[in-house]
Design a protein around this motif. Structure first.
Motif, mmCIF file in Angstrom:
data_model
loop_
_atom_site.group_PDB
_atom_site.id
_atom_site.type_symbol
_atom_site.label_atom_id
_atom_site.label_comp_id
_atom_site.label_asym_id
_atom_site.label_seq_id
_atom_site.Cartn_x
_atom_site.Cartn_y
_atom_site.Cartn_z
ATOM 1 N N TYR A 1 0.817 -1.215 0.000
ATOM 2 C CA TYR A 1 0.000 0.000 0.000
ATOM 3 C C TYR A 1 0.848 1.262 0.000
ATOM 4 O O TYR A 1 0.619 2.182 -0.794
ATOM 5 N N VAL A 2 1.859 1.340 0.863
ATOM 6 C CA VAL A 2 2.654 2.582 0.926
ATOM 7 C C VAL A 2 3.561 2.737 -0.295
ATOM 8 O O VAL A 2 3.945 3.858 -0.641
ATOM 9 N N ALA A 3 3.877 1.620 -0.963
ATOM 10 C CA ALA A 3 4.627 1.735 -2.219
ATOM 11 C C ALA A 3 3.789 2.450 -3.271
ATOM 12 O O ALA A 3 4.319 3.172 -4.124
ATOM 13 N N MET A 4 2.465 2.270 -3.204
ATOM 14 C CA MET A 4 1.546 2.940 -4.125
ATOM 15 C C MET A 4 1.079 4.288 -3.576
ATOM 16 O O MET A 4 0.550 5.122 -4.321
ATOM 17 N N THR A 5 1.274 4.491 -2.264
ATOM 18 C CA THR A 5 0.679 5.640 -1.581
ATOM 19 C C THR A 5 1.695 6.282 -0.646
ATOM 20 O O THR A 5 1.565 6.223 0.582
ATOM 21 N N TRP B 1 -10.103 2.318 -12.645
ATOM 22 C CA TRP B 1 -9.063 2.222 -11.607
ATOM 23 C C TRP B 1 -8.603 0.775 -11.448
ATOM 24 O O TRP B 1 -7.420 0.474 -11.467
ATOM 25 N N LEU B 2 -9.558 -0.123 -11.310
ATOM 26 C CA LEU B 2 -9.239 -1.531 -11.080
ATOM 27 C C LEU B 2 -8.520 -2.147 -12.278
ATOM 28 O O LEU B 2 -7.631 -3.003 -12.117
ATOM 29 N N SER B 3 -8.852 -1.702 -13.476
ATOM 30 C CA SER B 3 -8.251 -2.279 -14.684
ATOM 31 C C SER B 3 -6.748 -2.053 -14.751
ATOM 32 O O SER B 3 -6.020 -2.884 -15.304
ATOM 33 N N ILE B 4 -6.255 -0.957 -14.172
ATOM 34 C CA ILE B 4 -4.822 -0.654 -14.250
ATOM 35 C C ILE B 4 -4.112 -0.846 -12.912
ATOM 36 O O ILE B 4 -2.935 -1.214 -12.877
ATOM 37 N N ILE B 5 -4.815 -0.650 -11.797
ATOM 38 C CA ILE B 5 -4.202 -0.780 -10.470
ATOM 39 C C ILE B 5 -4.228 -2.225 -9.984
ATOM 40 O O ILE B 5 -3.278 -2.714 -9.380
ATOM 41 N N GLY B 6 -5.333 -2.920 -10.230
ATOM 42 C CA GLY B 6 -5.441 -4.316 -9.807
ATOM 43 C C GLY B 6 -5.855 -4.491 -8.359
ATOM 44 O O GLY B 6 -6.354 -3.563 -7.718
ATOM 45 N N ASP C 1 -2.943 9.466 -4.104
ATOM 46 C CA ASP C 1 -1.642 9.701 -4.718
ATOM 47 C C ASP C 1 -1.742 9.406 -6.210
ATOM 48 O O ASP C 1 -2.742 8.840 -6.687
ATOM 49 N N ARG C 2 -0.696 9.745 -6.958
ATOM 50 C CA ARG C 2 -0.670 9.479 -8.397
ATOM 51 C C ARG C 2 0.668 8.873 -8.776
ATOM 52 O O ARG C 2 1.706 9.233 -8.205
ATOM 53 N N GLN C 3 0.642 7.973 -9.747
ATOM 54 C CA GLN C 3 1.871 7.380 -10.278
ATOM 55 C C GLN C 3 1.717 7.181 -11.781
ATOM 56 O O GLN C 3 0.595 6.987 -12.268
ATOM 57 N N PRO C 4 2.820 7.200 -12.518
ATOM 58 C CA PRO C 4 2.745 6.906 -13.954
ATOM 59 C C PRO C 4 2.595 5.411 -14.192
ATOM 60 O O PRO C 4 3.235 4.594 -13.520
ATOM 61 N N PHE C 5 1.737 5.049 -15.112
ATOM 62 C CA PHE C 5 1.549 3.659 -15.522
ATOM 63 C C PHE C 5 1.689 3.567 -17.027
ATOM 64 O O PHE C 5 1.245 4.456 -17.759
ATOM 65 N N THR C 6 2.282 2.471 -17.483
ATOM 66 C CA THR C 6 2.430 2.240 -18.911
ATOM 67 C C THR C 6 1.322 1.315 -19.380
ATOM 68 O O THR C 6 1.175 0.191 -18.883
ATOM 69 N N PHE C 7 0.543 1.782 -20.325
ATOM 70 C CA PHE C 7 -0.578 1.019 -20.865
ATOM 71 C C PHE C 7 -0.112 0.202 -22.060
ATOM 72 O O PHE C 7 0.990 0.405 -22.595
ATOM 73 N N GLY D 1 2.448 1.046 -25.009
ATOM 74 C CA GLY D 1 3.555 1.888 -24.568
ATOM 75 C C GLY D 1 3.186 3.268 -24.075
ATOM 76 O O GLY D 1 4.068 4.012 -23.627
ATOM 77 N N GLN D 2 1.911 3.642 -24.149
ATOM 78 C CA GLN D 2 1.521 4.976 -23.683
ATOM 79 C C GLN D 2 1.608 5.046 -22.159
ATOM 80 O O GLN D 2 1.091 4.181 -21.454
ATOM 81 N N THR D 3 2.239 6.074 -21.621
ATOM 82 C CA THR D 3 2.389 6.245 -20.176
ATOM 83 C C THR D 3 1.550 7.435 -19.717
ATOM 84 O O THR D 3 1.625 8.521 -20.303
ATOM 85 N N GLU D 4 0.768 7.198 -18.681
ATOM 86 C CA GLU D 4 -0.095 8.244 -18.138
ATOM 87 C C GLU D 4 -0.044 8.187 -16.613
ATOM 88 O O GLU D 4 0.135 7.138 -16.018
ATOM 89 N N GLU D 5 -0.213 9.350 -15.984
ATOM 90 C CA GLU D 5 -0.245 9.417 -14.528
ATOM 91 C C GLU D 5 -1.669 9.147 -14.050
ATOM 92 O O GLU D 5 -2.617 9.792 -14.502
ATOM 93 N N ILE D 6 -1.807 8.177 -13.142
ATOM 94 C CA ILE D 6 -3.111 7.674 -12.728
ATOM 95 C C ILE D 6 -3.251 7.760 -11.205
ATOM 96 O O ILE D 6 -2.291 7.503 -10.482
ATOM 97 N N PRO D 7 -4.450 8.103 -10.688
ATOM 98 C CA PRO D 7 -4.662 8.064 -9.237
ATOM 99 C C PRO D 7 -4.483 6.636 -8.708
ATOM 100 O O PRO D 7 -4.956 5.678 -9.323
ATOM 101 N N THR D 8 -3.806 6.507 -7.578
ATOM 102 C CA THR D 8 -3.569 5.174 -7.010
ATOM 103 C C THR D 8 -4.440 4.948 -5.779
ATOM 104 O O THR D 8 -5.587 4.567 -5.899
ATOM 105 N N CYS D 9 -3.912 5.211 -4.595
ATOM 106 C CA CYS D 9 -4.625 4.909 -3.352
ATOM 107 C C CYS D 9 -4.592 6.119 -2.425
ATOM 108 O O CYS D 9 -3.860 7.076 -2.672
ATOM 109 N N TYR D 10 -5.347 6.062 -1.349
ATOM 110 C CA TYR D 10 -5.487 7.212 -0.456
ATOM 111 C C TYR D 10 -5.510 6.748 0.996
ATOM 112 O O TYR D 10 -5.534 5.546 1.277
#
Length: 273
Positions: A14-18, A154-159, A215-221, A224-233
């Motif tokens: 959790y803290v790695a994502m947040t 959110w679930l599709s990219i965060i898991g 929080d937000r982190q970049p994810f690669t879809f 190859g497209q990379t976008e910053e996505i909300p993670t956890c709170y």
């Protein structure tokens, strides 16, 4: 695996994502507060081997008991609260998306993710911090899901992982109100989810809740497209005693509905983030 080991592993993921959660945690500790986790929450789809009833046995095996059902019609969600085997352990809130209420296209996109899950990945409690059990979707798919359900996107990219831990304000001494807690968090430069008000609930409904913006982190879809996505709170909860003198153990659906929006992309935009 003991319950203590389970939640320690969950916290590390959790803290790695947040990262904000560790900052908040450490700041309250530095002020002499004792941090007790009120509850942890998870999200999932109601399909295949990760539907709620398939994940629930991992909680039951740790001594948890199903407490109460919740429905969130507007967000197309159902959920259950779970009580721990002892008071020093956190409650659990497990929700799932009712995929049948989405469009045929969205359901097909979700099914394409679910079909990639290997059975061995859901056989142990580690699945609850396994993250994405499928290849990253395309950003186009993510956006299509977003148009119907922020939760699905959110679930599709965060898991699968804890989308929030929750500090029990009841255990605080100096920061003994939720407003004091939220002010302290803002002093750290961290935004507060004000959907439905900064403080959701009231003493009258026996529970007050507040939360940060994710929080937000970049994810690669895929592609190859990379976008910053909300993670956890991080969430904060203060519980009250009922007329019989018992501390309220459940959740307030109207408040939880707005807490879900801590990870919303649209919510962050409206808050100027």
């Amino acid at each position: 695996m003991t319950n203590q080991e389970f939640f320690a592993q969950l916290w590390d993921d959790y803290v790695a994502m947040t990262p904000q959660a560790q900052r908040i945690h450490d700041a309250f500790l530095a002020d002499g507060e004792t941090i007790i986790n009120d509850h942890v929450a998870f999200r999932t789809f109601d399909r295949g081997p990760i539907r709620l009833e398939a994940l629930e046995p991992h909680l039951l095996a740790m001594g948890y008991t199903r407490f109460a059902p919740y429905e969130f019609a507007a967000k197309k969600l159902r959920a259950f609260g779970y009580l721990p085997p002892s008071d020093d352990q956190p409650r659990v809130f497990l929700s799932e998306l009712k995929c049948d209420e989405l469009s045929t296209q969205a359901q097909a996109s979700i099914d394409a993710l679910i079909e990639q899950i290997a059975p061995q990945h859901v056989a142990s409690p580690e699945v609850l911090w396994a993250g994405r059990l499928w290849a990253a979707p395309s950003f186009e798919t993510y956006q299509q899901l977003m148009a119907e359900s922020e939760y699905a996107a959110w679930l599709s990219i965060i898991g699968l992982r804890a989308n929030h831990f929750t500090i029990s304000v009841n255990r605080f001494t100096q920061y003994d109100t939720l407003e004091k807690v939220l002010a302290k968090v803002e002093d750290l430069g961290i935004g507060i989810n004000d959907a439905g008000g900064r403080i959701k609930g009231s003493p009258e409904v026996l529970l007050e809740q507040g939360s940060t913006l994710a929080d937000r982190q970049p994810f690669t879809f895929a592609g190859g497209q990379t976008e910053e996505i909300p993670t956890c709170y991080y969430e904060f909860a203060k519980r009250y005693h009922d007329d019989d003198g018992q501390l309220y153990q459940g959740f307030v659906a109207a408040s939880a509905d707005k807490i879900f929006e801590s990870t919303d992309v649209r919510g962050e935009r409206s808050a100027g983030r």
